[in-house]
Design an enzyme around this catalytic site. Structure first.
Site, PDB file in Angstrom:
ATOM      1  N   GLY A   1       0.826  -1.208   0.000  1.00 34.48           N
ATOM      2  CA  GLY A   1       0.000   0.000   0.000  1.00 34.48           C
ATOM      3  C   GLY A   1       0.848   1.241   0.000  1.00 34.48           C
ATOM      4  CG  ASN A   2      -0.325   4.645  -1.481  1.00 33.26           C
ATOM      5  OD1 ASN A   2      -0.989   5.505  -0.927  1.00 33.26           O
ATOM      6  ND2 ASN A   2      -0.784   3.926  -2.502  1.00 33.26           N
ATOM      7  NE  ARG A   3       4.059   8.257   4.943  1.00 29.10           N
ATOM      8  CZ  ARG A   3       4.966   9.225   4.895  1.00 29.10           C
ATOM      9  NH1 ARG A   3       6.088   9.038   4.238  1.00 29.10           N
ATOM     10  NH2 ARG A   3       4.756  10.371   5.499  1.00 29.10           N
ATOM     11  CB  SER A   4      -2.492   8.253  -0.384  1.00 26.58           C
ATOM     12  OG  SER A   4      -3.541   9.126  -0.640  1.00 26.58           O
TER      13      SER A   4
ATOM     14  CB  ALA B   1      -1.568   7.219  -3.893  1.00 26.58           C
TER      15      ALA B   1
END
Ligand code: CTP
Length: 421
Positions: free
Chosen positions: A223-226, A290
């Site tokens: 995943g990502n930090r968005s 994102a």
């Protein structure tokens, strides 16, 4: 000029609602009428259609020939859900006459017909003009319902005293004079920004936001930090400006802005499916999500066990570029905005490359080397790139940055209609 939605419920005073429409249209307002089934026993649809010049709706599943448009407005391409289409475009919702039964339903939050469903979905000032027999008016149940509705912010236009409809009855319960109901409605709208025509009225905006999660196994993901904050701020601002907004939300836990249609997705593939399905109905696409560029090629169905292994290698495969696909499928008149998260120097060049490669109208560039803005922060600072050049939006709350992005979208759209055919 305002767009007034008038709900007519059952009662002899329904005939006075015709006069209310006449006064409102003479004052320059556009009026649409919804009726309860019972009210038609008192005044038929044809009468209201005649005085408003627009179709009258009674049932929730009845298609609206005007597609939610008010007299004087162009009908949108898409058939909206009737009560939502009408409330989304109105500046005030007036219910006159409001019967004791309708007041009880509104106080209880019922949505069992078009009129009450529209009230529940409405975010604009609600004006209630009750009319009923004096005993019903004085009944503690009616008093309590009115108290509840008043506390929630509804304007109550008190009925007058005098002879009532049934012979020999006298007291409170007569519908207020139509001129007084109109004055109360205009006053209720005057206190609200909703009264002014808004810059994105009638526009359909699709926003994607958040960060996709690509499963590694049953519990883990790439995943990502968005957080989705920028996208949610964009959706809220577009809604405030009058647009019909759909938000495709990838794993967002933030509060949902009022009046925004919200579609939850998890993976890039789900986001792609949802965005492709929504594209045709959008005038503006703001691709703030994102989206993961890669995903595990073979996610495990169960939870992976350590099993004494020294390490583990996960093979990643590329996901589809959703924005590129949307850009290739778009029709003329649509505005597409992409977002680019770039590291420091060279960001501008990279972002301009994306603008051209993906065939976009604008790219919003974020510098992710900065720790005081971006991902989990409430603040942001961006550069908006278009074919015409660059515009710096200085550091501010994400809501302020969202407003600047939408200003740019409005400028782009205004310029595109000015171009010669
Ligand atoms: N985007 C997309 N589908 C993807 C990846 C990104 O639609 N699979 C969209 C994002 O929502 C964003 C824009 O494309 O609006 C970002 O462009 P992209 O080139 O993919 O950005 P990065 O992944 O940051 O690019 P790169 O790795 O090329 O720097």
């Amino acid at each position: 000029m305002a767009r007034i939605l008038l709900g007519v419920s059952g009662g002899i005073a329904a005939y006075k609602a015709v006069e209310l429409v006449r006064l409102a249209t003479r004052a320059g307002h556009a009026v649409r009428v919804v009726q309860t089934p019972t009210s038609r026993r008192f005044v038929g649809k044809a009468t209201f259609e005649g005085v408003t010049g627009a179709p009258v709706l009674v049932h929730e599943f009845e298609p609206d020939p005007a597609r939610g448009a008010f007299p004087g407005d162009a009908a949108p391409d898409r058939q909206p859900i009737s009560h939502l289409g009408l409330v989304a475009r109105s500046h005030a919702y007036v219910i006159a006459p409001a019967s004791a039964n309708t007041l009880a339903k509104l106080a209880g939050g019922h949505a069992d017909n078009l009129l009450t469903g529209a009230a529940l979905a409405s975010t604009v000032p609600l004006v209630l003009a009750p009319a009923m027999n004096n005993h019903m008016w004085e009944h503690p149940a009616t008093r309590a319902n009115l108290e509840t509705l008043h506390r929630r912010g509804a304007t109550i236009v008190e009925p007058g005293r005098g002879p009532l409809a049934s012979e020999g009855e006298w007291g409170a319960g007569r519908l207020a004079e139509p001129a007084d109901i109109l004055a109360a409605t205009e006053a209720a709208m005057g206190g609200s920004a909703e009264f002014r025509p808004r810059s994105l009225d009638g526009m359909r905006v699709l926003v994607t936001a958040g960060g996709t999660r690509e499963p590694i196994d049953a519990v883990r993901f790439v995943g990502n930090r968005s957080s989705g904050r920028t996208g949610v701020a964009l959706a809220a601002e577009a809604r405030r400006r009058g647009a019909e907004v759909t938000l495709i939300a990838a794993n967002i836990t933030l509060e949902r802005p009022e009046g925004v249609r919200w579609i939850d997705v998890e993976t890039a593939a789900e986001l792609e499916r949802a965005a492709s399905a929504e594209l045709a109905a959008a005038d503006v696409v703001l691709m703030a999500a994102a989206v993961s560029d890669f995903r595990p090629a073979e996610p495990a169905r169960d939870k992976l066990k350590k099993d004494g292994r020294e390490g583990i290698t996960i093979e990643l495969e590329p996901t589809a570029d959703v924005l590129l696909a949307l850009s290739q499928a778009r029709h003329t008149g649509q505005t597409l905005v992409g977002f680019a998260a770039e590291h420091g120097d060279g960001g501008l060049r990279q972002a301009r490359g994306k603008l051209e490669r993906k065939g976009l109208d604008a790219v919003v560039l974020n510098d992710i080397s900065r720790t005081d803005i971006g991902f989990e922060s409430h603040h942001n600072e961006v550069t908006i790139l278009t074919a015409a050049g660059e515009r710096q939006v200085s550091r501010g709350e994400k809501s302020v940055v969202a407003a600047a992005i939408l200003d740019e979208v409005e400028t782009l759209r205004a310029e595109s209609v000015e171009l010669p055919q």
